[in-house]
Scaffold this motif. Sequence first.
Motif, short mmCIF file in Angstrom:
data_model
loop_
_atom_site.label_atom_id
_atom_site.label_comp_id
_atom_site.label_asym_id
_atom_site.label_seq_id
_atom_site.Cartn_x
_atom_site.Cartn_y
_atom_site.Cartn_z
N GLU A 85 50.52 48.62 34.13
CA GLU A 85 50.51 47.97 35.44
C GLU A 85 49.52 46.81 35.48
N ARG A 119 50.23 42.76 35.90
CA ARG A 119 49.59 41.96 36.95
C ARG A 119 48.88 40.76 36.35
N LYS A 151 49.67 36.24 36.53
CA LYS A 151 48.75 35.17 36.94
C LYS A 151 49.11 33.89 36.17
N GLU A 176 40.65 43.82 40.18
CA GLU A 176 40.63 44.94 39.23
C GLU A 176 39.44 45.86 39.43
#
Length: 192
Positions: free
Chosen positions: A11, A15, A19, A164
């Motif tokens: 995951e 993500r 970016k 994060e």
Amino acid sequence: MRSTKRRLRVEFEERRGAKSFATRKRAAGNLADWVASAPFRLEYDVTVAAYVPIGTEPGSPALLDALIDRGVTVIVPVVPPGEPAALDWVRYDGADSLARGRWGLLEPTGDRLGAHAIDAAAVVFVPAYAVDKTGNRLGRGAGYYDRTLAGRSAEIIAVVYDDEIVESLPTDPHDVRVGWALTPDGGFRRIG
């Protein structure tokens, strides 16, 4: 537990992959800029252990160069052959001193200092997919950093993107906690 960590790694990697290049480049520049306001002593007689980011990991060699500009000695890891073990270390002398090593990682080509070179480090920057508010770090899963950092008294900083830092992460008894996070927009944050 392993399947949960594996799922989380996927995951976070997805993500990061979403970016844009421009976002990652801006983040890398910000991380390097934060070195000037580090809450630790970074002067000529200090050794800092850091790493060379790969893929979508936050950062760039600019962070390492910013540390060198402060006058500190910077050492970066070399993955030893064989099964996961404590990392070996080499002095970082600029991006030109890097070559592809095990698993395609960028590693310095200088003389190896051995696994105990980390003993001299007062500050250690480590890669992470995420870190939680109590200092648990989600790494790549092989345990190299946990083996390397166990029992160390250095300031350990997980370098992550701002999103994060999470509420909680699954942990194992051997996982080494970090005391800080460094993020592109938030800078150095005390964790735990």
